[in-house]
Every structure is written in structure tokens, then in C-alpha cells.
Design an enzyme around this catalytic site. Structure first.
Site, PDB file in Angstrom:
ATOM      1  N   PRO A  11      20.541  14.630  17.798  1.00  0.00           N
ATOM      2  CA  PRO A  11      20.346  14.570  18.973  1.00  0.00           C
ATOM      3  C   PRO A  11      21.180  14.968  19.908  1.00  0.00           C
ATOM      4  CG  PRO A  11      20.281  12.296  18.452  1.00  0.00           C
ATOM      5  CD  PRO A  11      20.216  13.192  16.953  1.00  0.00           C
ATOM      6  N   ASN A  12      20.643  15.901  20.893  1.00  0.00           N
ATOM      7  CA  ASN A  12      21.574  16.288  22.077  1.00  0.00           C
ATOM      8  C   ASN A  12      22.450  17.491  21.628  1.00  0.00           C
ATOM      9  OD1 ASN A  12      20.393  14.775  24.229  1.00  0.00           O
ATOM     10  ND2 ASN A  12      21.781  13.250  23.107  1.00  0.00           N
ATOM     11  N   ARG A  19      27.358  21.480  28.514  1.00  0.00           N
ATOM     12  CA  ARG A  19      28.143  20.609  29.218  1.00  0.00           C
ATOM     13  C   ARG A  19      29.101  20.141  27.923  1.00  0.00           C
ATOM     14  NH1 ARG A  19      23.346  17.821  32.262  1.00  0.00           N
ATOM     15  NH2 ARG A  19      22.505  19.673  33.120  1.00  0.00           N
ATOM     16  N   TYR A  24      33.319  19.295  22.894  1.00  0.00           N
ATOM     17  CA  TYR A  24      32.590  19.772  21.816  1.00  0.00           C
ATOM     18  C   TYR A  24      32.589  21.538  21.769  1.00  0.00           C
ATOM     19  CZ  TYR A  24      30.006  15.317  21.779  1.00  0.00           C
ATOM     20  OH  TYR A  24      30.011  13.987  21.929  1.00  0.00           O
ATOM     21  N   ASN A  75      24.920  17.046  10.809  1.00  0.00           N
ATOM     22  CA  ASN A  75      25.828  16.206  11.907  1.00  0.00           C
ATOM     23  C   ASN A  75      24.593  15.470  12.545  1.00  0.00           C
ATOM     24  OD1 ASN A  75      27.124  15.544  14.281  1.00  0.00           O
ATOM     25  ND2 ASN A  75      27.527  17.403  14.921  1.00  0.00           N
ATOM     26  N   ALA A  78      24.552  11.137  17.452  1.00  0.00           N
ATOM     27  CA  ALA A  78      24.425   9.579  17.881  1.00  0.00           C
ATOM     28  C   ALA A  78      23.972   8.851  17.024  1.00  0.00           C
ATOM     29  CB  ALA A  78      23.947   9.420  19.149  1.00  0.00           C
ATOM     30  N   HIS A  81      25.868   6.503  14.384  1.00  0.00           N
ATOM     31  CA  HIS A  81      26.618   5.153  14.500  1.00  0.00           C
ATOM     32  C   HIS A  81      25.542   4.107  14.606  1.00  0.00           C
ATOM     33  CE1 HIS A  81      29.482   8.153  15.952  1.00  0.00           C
ATOM     34  NE2 HIS A  81      28.747   8.221  16.623  1.00  0.00           N
ATOM     35  N   ASP A  88      19.521   5.078   4.315  1.00  0.00           N
ATOM     36  CA  ASP A  88      18.422   4.951   3.391  1.00  0.00           C
ATOM     37  C   ASP A  88      18.079   6.195   2.769  1.00  0.00           C
ATOM     38  OD1 ASP A  88      18.977   2.278   3.461  1.00  0.00           O
ATOM     39  OD2 ASP A  88      17.220   1.698   4.722  1.00  0.00           O
ATOM     40  N   GLU A  99      28.686  15.205   5.706  1.00  0.00           N
ATOM     41  CA  GLU A  99      28.601  14.601   6.941  1.00  0.00           C
ATOM     42  C   GLU A  99      29.604  15.293   7.909  1.00  0.00           C
ATOM     43  OE1 GLU A  99      29.689  10.513   7.583  1.00  0.00           O
ATOM     44  OE2 GLU A  99      29.632  10.547   9.657  1.00  0.00           O
ATOM     45  N   HIS A 101      31.332  16.356  11.801  1.00  0.00           N
ATOM     46  CA  HIS A 101      31.301  16.100  13.442  1.00  0.00           C
ATOM     47  C   HIS A 101      32.161  17.214  13.951  1.00  0.00           C
ATOM     48  CE1 HIS A 101      29.038  12.368  13.017  1.00  0.00           C
ATOM     49  NE2 HIS A 101      29.841  12.223  11.894  1.00  0.00           N
ATOM     50  N   ARG A 108      37.887   8.477  19.534  1.00  0.00           N
ATOM     51  CA  ARG A 108      37.109   8.309  20.605  1.00  0.00           C
ATOM     52  C   ARG A 108      36.900   6.870  21.023  1.00  0.00           C
ATOM     53  NH1 ARG A 108      32.456  12.596  20.790  1.00  0.00           N
ATOM     54  NH2 ARG A 108      32.281  12.058  22.929  1.00  0.00           N
ATOM     55  N   ARG A 112      32.045   4.821  18.640  1.00  0.00           N
ATOM     56  CA  ARG A 112      31.554   6.023  17.668  1.00  0.00           C
ATOM     57  C   ARG A 112      32.380   6.085  16.259  1.00  0.00           C
ATOM     58  NH1 ARG A 112      29.124   9.724  20.999  1.00  0.00           N
ATOM     59  NH2 ARG A 112      29.749   9.227  23.276  1.00  0.00           N
TER      60      ARG A 112
HETATM   61  O1  CA2 Z   1      31.463  15.062  17.336  1.00  0.00           O
HETATM   62  C1  CA2 Z   1      30.140  15.111  17.027  1.00  0.00           C
HETATM   63  O2  CA2 Z   1      29.716  16.343  16.456  1.00  0.00           O
HETATM   64  C2  CA2 Z   1      29.136  14.057  17.406  1.00  0.00           C
HETATM   65  O3  CA2 Z   1      28.238  13.959  16.306  1.00  0.00           O
HETATM   66  C3  CA2 Z   1      28.391  14.398  18.502  1.00  0.00           C
HETATM   67  C4  CA2 Z   1      27.446  13.791  19.288  1.00  0.00           C
HETATM   68  C5  CA2 Z   1      28.001  12.436  19.303  1.00  0.00           C
HETATM   69  O4  CA2 Z   1      27.146  11.096  19.682  1.00  0.00           O
HETATM   70  C6  CA2 Z   1      28.816  11.909  18.111  1.00  0.00           C
HETATM   71  O5  CA2 Z   1      29.474  10.501  18.345  1.00  0.00           O
HETATM   72  C7  CA2 Z   1      29.723  12.659  17.539  1.00  0.00           C
HETATM   73  C8  CA2 Z   1      26.731  14.060  20.393  1.00  0.00           C
HETATM   74  C9  CA2 Z   1      26.203  15.371  20.505  1.00  0.00           C
HETATM   75  C10 CA2 Z   1      25.884  15.448  21.853  1.00  0.00           C
HETATM   76  O6  CA2 Z   1      26.341  16.893  22.401  1.00  0.00           O
HETATM   77  C11 CA2 Z   1      26.269  17.155  23.750  1.00  0.00           C
HETATM   78  C12 CA2 Z   1      26.811  18.595  23.771  1.00  0.00           C
HETATM   79  C13 CA2 Z   1      26.726  18.908  25.222  1.00  0.00           C
HETATM   80  C14 CA2 Z   1      26.213  18.029  26.222  1.00  0.00           C
HETATM   81  C15 CA2 Z   1      25.872  16.936  26.033  1.00  0.00           C
HETATM   82  C16 CA2 Z   1      25.758  16.327  24.659  1.00  0.00           C
END
Ligand code: CA2
Length: 145
Positions: A11-12, A19, A24, A75, A78, A81, A88, A99, A101, A108, A112
Site C-alpha cells: 500500500p501507498n 511525497r 523514500y 516490499n 505498512a 508491521h 502465513d 523482503e 524496504h 524509524r 516500523r
Molecule cells: O521503506 C519502505 O519501503 C516501507 O516499506 C515503505 C512503507 C512504510 O509503511 C514501511 O514502514 C517502510 C510506506 C510506503 C508509502 O510510501 C509513500 C510514498 C510517498 C508518499 C506517501 C507514502
């Protein structure tokens, strides 16, 4: 060598490059996909690259990978976590899985710093940005050679 690789994104991650560039990076998920296609080609691998915001879809794709793919790079974003369901599914298919990230989750927020995925992964790469995906493809190219 593990040739057919499924690359899954949670997700996201479709928001990358728009953003939170400080955390990231500036690349979009399409940029990362292109980089993976290039790296896979150099390694003689084929990839399928997917993203979803839905936990169950990740679970289904992991299940469907059995017999179709040699390995998975994920990847889980979220869901890393929180998702016992993804844990499973990975355990059930017994495919080698890395995996990845973008950020260093151990540097962080405390929430996380727990991954439900790491204990069922062949390996974990975090904190190296998009290079982590490339390293994962290279590791699978070397695996069981
Ligand atoms: O560091 C990573 O790759 C994460 O898997 C990214 C996830 C985060 O929840 C993990 O803790 C670590 C979040 C991806 C969301 O990416 C965004 C990118 C731009 C704007 C908002 C979110």
C-alpha cells in the site's frame, strides 16, 4: 539460478516520488519497475512487477505464485508491521522470498521496527532505496547457482 521472479509492492507505494521524497527518494514506482526490468534482463531473469493497496490481493498473488514463479521479492509496505496473513501465505508457498524496504525501518518509529515478514524471508534488504530491489534480483540470480 532463480529465473522467474514476482515483484510485489504494498500500500501507498504507488505514491512514490510525489511525497515524502526525503524518506523514500524521488523515483516513482514506474521508475523502479523500469530499473528492475533492466536489471532482470542483464541477469537473464524475467519479472512480473505489481502493486496493490489491498492486503488480500497480496495474499492471493503469493498463493498463485506457486508453480508460476521461482522466487518472490516483496516490499509489503505498512503490512510488514501488521500482516499475519501475508506471513502465513509466504510460509505456505515455501518459495524463496526477499523482503525489501526503501527506508531503514530500524532507524524509524518503533512501530516500523517489527516485521512479520522477516522470519519467513530468505533475506531482508532495507535502507538502500531503490537499489535494494536491484540487490534482491542479483541475490536471486546467485542463489543456488
Ligand atoms: O521503506 C519502505 O519501503 C516501507 O516499506 C515503505 C512503507 C512504510 O509503511 C514501511 O514502514 C517502510 C510506506 C510506503 C508509502 O510510501 C509513500 C510514498 C510517498 C508518499 C506517501 C507514502
Amino acid at each position: 539460478m532463480l529465473k522467474k521472479i514476482l515483484i510485489l509492492n504494498g500500500p501507498n507505494l504507488n505514491m512514490l516520488g510525489r511525497r515524502e521524497n526525503d524518506i523514500y527518494g524521488i523515483d516513482t514506482l514506474d521508475d523502479i519497475k523500469l530499473m528492475c526490468e533492466q536489471e532482470a534482463k542483464n541477469n537473464g531473469q524475467t519479472i512480473v512487477f505489481r502493486q496493490t493497496n489491498i492486503e488480500g490481493e497480496l495474499v492471493s498473488w503469493i498463493q498463485e505464485a506457486l508453480g508460476e514463479f521461482d522466487a518472490i521479492i516483496i516490499n509489503p509496505a505498512a503490512y510488514t508491521h501488521s500482516s499475519i496473513a501475508i506471513h502465513d501465505a509466504i510460509k505456505a508457498v515455501e518459495l524463496p522470498l526477499i523482503e525489501v524496504h526503501l527506508s531503514n525501518i530500524y532507524k524509524r518509529e518503533e512501530f516500523r521496527q517489527k516485521s512479520y515478514i522477516s522470519t519467513v524471508a530468505l533475506g531482508v534488504i532495507c535502507g538502500l532505496g531503490k537499489t535494494g530491489y536491484k540487490l534482491a534480483l542479483n541475490a536471486l540470480a546467485e542463489h543456488d547457482k
